[in-house]
Motif scaffolding. Structure first.
Motif, PDB file in Angstrom:
ATOM      1  N   GLN A 199       0.829  -1.208   0.000  1.00 13.10           N
ATOM      2  CA  GLN A 199       0.000   0.000   0.000  1.00 13.10           C
ATOM      3  C   GLN A 199       0.863   1.257   0.000  1.00 13.10           C
ATOM      4  OE1 GLN A 199      -2.583  -0.378   3.410  1.00 13.10           O
ATOM      5  NE2 GLN A 199      -3.634  -2.190   2.584  1.00 13.10           N
ATOM      6  N   ASN A 200       1.939   1.239   0.800  1.00 11.97           N
ATOM      7  CA  ASN A 200       2.841   2.398   0.841  1.00 11.97           C
ATOM      8  C   ASN A 200       3.390   2.707  -0.542  1.00 11.97           C
ATOM      9  OD1 ASN A 200       2.501   2.525   3.612  1.00 11.97           O
ATOM     10  ND2 ASN A 200       4.439   1.506   4.087  1.00 11.97           N
ATOM     11  N   HIS A 201       3.802   1.673  -1.259  1.00  9.19           N
ATOM     12  CA  HIS A 201       4.382   1.884  -2.589  1.00  9.19           C
ATOM     13  C   HIS A 201       3.325   2.309  -3.599  1.00  9.19           C
ATOM     14  CE1 HIS A 201       7.873  -0.012  -0.780  1.00  9.19           C
ATOM     15  NE2 HIS A 201       8.575   0.278  -1.861  1.00  9.19           N
ATOM     16  N   ASN A 202       2.100   1.804  -3.450  1.00  2.00           N
ATOM     17  CA  ASN A 202       1.012   2.249  -4.323  1.00  2.00           C
ATOM     18  C   ASN A 202       0.715   3.726  -4.132  1.00  2.00           C
ATOM     19  OD1 ASN A 202       0.713  -0.294  -5.452  1.00  2.00           O
ATOM     20  ND2 ASN A 202      -0.945  -0.913  -4.067  1.00  2.00           N
ATOM     21  N   GLN A 203       1.058   4.235  -2.938  1.00  2.00           N
ATOM     22  CA  GLN A 203       0.853   5.649  -2.633  1.00  2.00           C
ATOM     23  C   GLN A 203       2.095   6.492  -2.915  1.00  2.00           C
ATOM     24  OE1 GLN A 203      -0.493   5.666   1.452  1.00  2.00           O
ATOM     25  NE2 GLN A 203      -2.308   4.413   0.984  1.00  2.00           N
ATOM     26  N   GLY A 204       3.088   5.881  -3.547  1.00  2.00           N
ATOM     27  CA  GLY A 204       4.256   6.628  -3.968  1.00  2.00           C
ATOM     28  C   GLY A 204       5.380   6.711  -2.963  1.00  2.00           C
ATOM     29  N   ARG A 205       5.345   5.886  -1.924  1.00  2.00           N
ATOM     30  CA  ARG A 205       6.411   5.895  -0.915  1.00  2.00           C
ATOM     31  C   ARG A 205       7.138   4.560  -0.927  1.00  2.00           C
ATOM     32  NH1 ARG A 205       2.014   7.258   2.040  1.00  2.00           N
ATOM     33  NH2 ARG A 205       2.257   5.407   3.351  1.00  2.00           N
ATOM     34  N   GLY A 206       8.458   4.584  -0.751  1.00  2.00           N
ATOM     35  CA  GLY A 206       9.242   3.361  -0.657  1.00  2.00           C
ATOM     36  C   GLY A 206      10.141   3.143  -1.857  1.00  2.00           C
ATOM     37  N   CYS A 207      11.014   2.153  -1.723  1.00  2.00           N
ATOM     38  CA  CYS A 207      12.080   1.929  -2.706  1.00  2.00           C
ATOM     39  C   CYS A 207      12.072   0.547  -3.343  1.00  2.00           C
ATOM     40  CB  CYS A 207      13.442   2.120  -2.027  1.00  2.00           C
ATOM     41  SG  CYS A 207      13.698   3.710  -1.227  1.00  2.00           S
ATOM     42  N   LEU A 208      11.153  -0.311  -2.985  1.00  2.00           N
ATOM     43  CA  LEU A 208      11.222  -1.679  -3.475  1.00  2.00           C
ATOM     44  C   LEU A 208      10.868  -1.781  -4.948  1.00  2.00           C
ATOM     45  CD1 LEU A 208       9.751  -3.836  -0.559  1.00  2.00           C
ATOM     46  CD2 LEU A 208      12.083  -3.010  -0.915  1.00  2.00           C
ATOM     47  N   THR A 209      11.436  -2.756  -5.603  1.00  2.00           N
ATOM     48  CA  THR A 209      11.170  -2.984  -7.020  1.00  2.00           C
ATOM     49  C   THR A 209       9.838  -3.699  -7.186  1.00  2.00           C
ATOM     50  OG1 THR A 209      12.252  -5.141  -7.000  1.00  2.00           O
ATOM     51  CG2 THR A 209      13.634  -3.203  -7.462  1.00  2.00           C
ATOM     52  N   LYS A 210       9.338  -3.701  -8.429  1.00  2.00           N
ATOM     53  CA  LYS A 210       8.094  -4.402  -8.731  1.00  2.00           C
ATOM     54  C   LYS A 210       8.222  -5.885  -8.404  1.00  2.00           C
ATOM     55  CE  LYS A 210       4.723  -5.295 -12.382  1.00  2.00           C
ATOM     56  NZ  LYS A 210       4.655  -6.746 -12.088  1.00  2.00           N
ATOM     57  N   GLU A 211       9.397  -6.458  -8.680  1.00  2.00           N
ATOM     58  CA  GLU A 211       9.617  -7.879  -8.388  1.00  2.00           C
ATOM     59  C   GLU A 211       9.445  -8.168  -6.906  1.00  2.00           C
ATOM     60  OE1 GLU A 211      13.106 -11.292  -8.886  1.00  2.00           O
ATOM     61  OE2 GLU A 211      13.487  -9.225  -9.482  1.00  2.00           O
ATOM     62  N   SER A 212      10.016  -7.309  -6.058  1.00  2.00           N
ATOM     63  CA  SER A 212       9.883  -7.509  -4.610  1.00  2.00           C
ATOM     64  C   SER A 212       8.447  -7.298  -4.165  1.00  2.00           C
ATOM     65  CB  SER A 212      10.807  -6.543  -3.858  1.00  2.00           C
ATOM     66  OG  SER A 212      12.163  -6.840  -4.100  1.00  2.00           O
ATOM     67  N   LEU A 213       7.778  -6.292  -4.727  1.00  2.00           N
ATOM     68  CA  LEU A 213       6.389  -6.021  -4.354  1.00  2.00           C
ATOM     69  C   LEU A 213       5.476  -7.167  -4.784  1.00  2.00           C
ATOM     70  CD1 LEU A 213       6.210  -2.224  -5.231  1.00  2.00           C
ATOM     71  CD2 LEU A 213       6.283  -3.244  -2.943  1.00  2.00           C
ATOM     72  N   ASP A 214       5.780  -7.771  -5.927  1.00  2.00           N
ATOM     73  CA  ASP A 214       4.991  -8.933  -6.358  1.00  2.00           C
ATOM     74  C   ASP A 214       5.144 -10.078  -5.359  1.00  2.00           C
ATOM     75  OD1 ASP A 214       4.099  -7.602  -8.586  1.00  2.00           O
ATOM     76  OD2 ASP A 214       5.538  -8.519  -9.970  1.00  2.00           O
ATOM     77  N   GLN A 215       6.352 -10.257  -4.814  1.00  2.00           N
ATOM     78  CA  GLN A 215       6.563 -11.293  -3.789  1.00  2.00           C
ATOM     79  C   GLN A 215       5.721 -11.020  -2.557  1.00  2.00           C
ATOM     80  OE1 GLN A 215      10.453 -12.621  -2.504  1.00  2.00           O
ATOM     81  NE2 GLN A 215      11.393 -12.010  -4.455  1.00  2.00           N
ATOM     82  N   LEU A 216       5.635  -9.749  -2.189  1.00  2.00           N
ATOM     83  CA  LEU A 216       4.972  -9.385  -0.936  1.00  2.00           C
ATOM     84  C   LEU A 216       3.456  -9.253  -1.071  1.00  2.00           C
ATOM     85  CD1 LEU A 216       7.447  -6.682   0.447  1.00  2.00           C
ATOM     86  CD2 LEU A 216       7.267  -9.076   1.105  1.00  2.00           C
ATOM     87  N   SER A 217       2.965  -9.107  -2.294  1.00  2.00           N
ATOM     88  CA  SER A 217       1.537  -8.805  -2.460  1.00  2.00           C
ATOM     89  C   SER A 217       0.638  -9.915  -1.955  1.00  2.00           C
ATOM     90  CB  SER A 217       1.236  -8.513  -3.936  1.00  2.00           C
ATOM     91  OG  SER A 217       1.502  -9.657  -4.730  1.00  2.00           O
ATOM     92  N   ASP A 218       1.075 -11.141  -2.083  1.00  2.00           N
ATOM     93  CA  ASP A 218       0.277 -12.268  -1.567  1.00  2.00           C
ATOM     94  C   ASP A 218       1.114 -13.128  -0.625  1.00  2.00           C
ATOM     95  OD1 ASP A 218       2.022 -13.268  -3.414  1.00  2.00           O
ATOM     96  OD2 ASP A 218       0.554 -14.429  -4.547  1.00  2.00           O
ATOM     97  N   TRP A 219       2.045 -12.465   0.101  1.00  2.00           N
ATOM     98  CA  TRP A 219       2.980 -13.219   0.936  1.00  2.00           C
ATOM     99  C   TRP A 219       2.301 -13.789   2.180  1.00  2.00           C
ATOM    100  CZ3 TRP A 219       4.885 -13.355   5.866  1.00  2.00           C
ATOM    101  CH2 TRP A 219       6.045 -14.137   6.066  1.00  2.00           C
TER     102      TRP A 219
END
Length: 453
Positions: free
Chosen positions: A100-120
């Motif tokens: 959610q933080n990254h969807n709101q424009g905050r944070g440094c993680l890559t799309k690959e990392s966010l994909d890992q975390l989205s349904d972690w």
């Protein structure tokens, strides 16, 4: 305002300033230091010192290996019950907040990392608690093969309970480690015929500290003294800088708690121990420097809880060396090894205390909360001295009428500078220390509570 408050205020201000620029994301995506993850470092990734082979081979040239004594930490495992509870409590909800933080424009993680975390969600459950992971099977199997091939005259034979002594603690992961080690040494066909012994407790060779009331009270449960340096480091500028930086990289507008940071770090370490060729998303908010800080944070715990930081630690390992002395002395006097292989499977706490007993990897000064910078090149670091499957091995050699003892740590020849000269110890150099240890090893006295004296 207190000194502590001033430090924290300055750290927060610095991080806030840094967060407003791309600098806070610098250094991410680098190679994860899988060899520097404290006691959750995988054995295949752990650093091994191979620099003494040439000298060692010269010193044992023409000698015959008579007996091998091995102490092994269990292989890579799943989390303990306490770790599992914390990881379940903290991480599933946090993973969603990070996305959610990254969807709101905050944070440094890559799309690959966010994909890992989205349904972690944790890949383990209560049934796996403290059990050996498949990577642990592979580590122990490889170690069995390694020592078989290193000493074929001792180990490349059919299994015979008269020739080999096997022992492990009451924890399943050490029994599982013994099974896979023996599978590597004697083969899949033979392992079905090997009857493993029943573990017992108390075991004063492999786990004396668990039955030592004085150690439990004065060290393990002594929050004020044992964990003082770690607590001060947690409160200090270096650790707080890492905490705030990681929080910002994950898109949080307020800093995480130390407990939350440790949960992220622990999941990172477990996943990298299990799957070292993959990149865990939980590792991605740490820079190389942050990994150093987190390793030191761990070191300050283990150094005082299990090693040189508290003298009592090494004292509790005296029975372990009595066992070594008894086996080698009997072999020397009878010129026949019975058994020819002694294989023990225990825990990181055992390994650390045994190493401290003989002065291996003793640092030039104590690790403290205020000397991180000076100790960055320290010889004692938990990633090196106690990774998963850490092992220390002593081999008794006969060299004509003389006997020598070769010491191997992580499979590599290792000198004992505080006990003898050379890489392989002459028995006449090592025997006086072993004999003194034998005479002074009185665990009932060592473990007596101070208020009972």
């Amino acid at each position: 305002m207190s000194v502590h408050a001033v430090v924290i205020t300055a750290v927060i201000a610095a991080i806030a300033s840094c967060s407003s620029s791309a600098q806070i994301c610098d250094g991410l995506g680098e190679v994860i230091p899988v060899q520097r993850l404290s006691t959750k470092t995988g054995y295949f990734s752990a650093v091994k010192d191979e620099s003494y082979w040439s000298q060692f081979k010269q010193e044992v040239w023409g000698c015959t290996a008579k007996q091998i004594w091995l102490l092994n930490r269990h292989g890579t495992r799943y989390p303990t019950g306490n770790d599992m509870g914390q990881l379940y409590d903290v991480l599933p909800g946090m993973s969603q907040r990070i996305v959610q933080n990254h969807n709101q424009g905050r944070g440094c993680l890559t799309k690959e990392s966010l994909d890992q975390l989205s349904d972690w969600f944790p890949s383990y459950g209560i049934r796996e608690k403290e059990q050996l992971h498949e990577m642990g099977y592979e580590e122990q199997f490889a170690l069995g093969e390694y020592w078989r091939d290193m000493f074929p005259q001792l180990n490349n034979v059919s299994y015979d309970p008269q020739k080999f002594k096997i022992e492990f603690t009451v924890k399943n992961r050490t029994g599982q480690s013994a099974y896979h080690f023996l599978r590597g040494m004697f083969g899949d066909d033979a392992i079905g015929t090997i009857e493993l012994p029943e573990p017992y407790s108390p075991n004063f060779i492999l786990r004396a500290y668990k039955s030592c009331p004085r150690w439990l009270k004065e060290v393990y449960k002594n929050e004020e003294t044992t964990y003082k340096e770690r607590r001060l480091f947690t409160q200090g500028e270096i650790f707080q800088s890492t905490l705030h930086a990681v929080s910002s990289r994950l898109g949080f507008m307020h800093p995480l708690t130390p407990r939350e940071l440790e949960a992220i770090y622990d999941e990172c370490r477990y996943e990298m121990a299990w799957w070292p060729k993959q990149k865990s998303a939980w590792c991605m908010p740490f820079t190389s420097y942050d990994f150093e800080v987190m390793e030191y944070h761990q070191d300050l715990k283990y150094y005082y809880e299990d090693s040189y930081g508290t003298p009592l630690n090494s004292e509790t390992a005296c029975r372990t060396y009595n066992d070594l002395y008894s086996h080698f002395r009997t072999t020397i006097s009878q010129e026949e090894a019975k058994p020819q292989g002694i294989f023990y499977f225990a825990h990181d706490k055992t390994i650390l205390k045994v190493l401290a007993r003989i002065g291996l990897f003793r640092p030039s000064e104590h690790l403290r909360h205020d000397n991180f910078g000076e100790m960055r090149d320290r010889v004692w670091r938990s990633s090196f001295v106690s990774p998963f499957s850490a092992n220390i091995v002593f081999v008794l050699y006969q060299c004509g009428i003389e006997f020598k003892v070769g010491t191997f740590f992580e499979g590599q020849p290792t000198p004992l500078p505080e006990l003898c000269t050379g890489v392989a110890c002459r028995w006449k150099e090592l025997q006086p220390w072993l004999h003194e240890n034998y005479q002074t090893c009185d665990l009932s006295q060592i473990c007596m509570m101070h208020d009972e004296l």
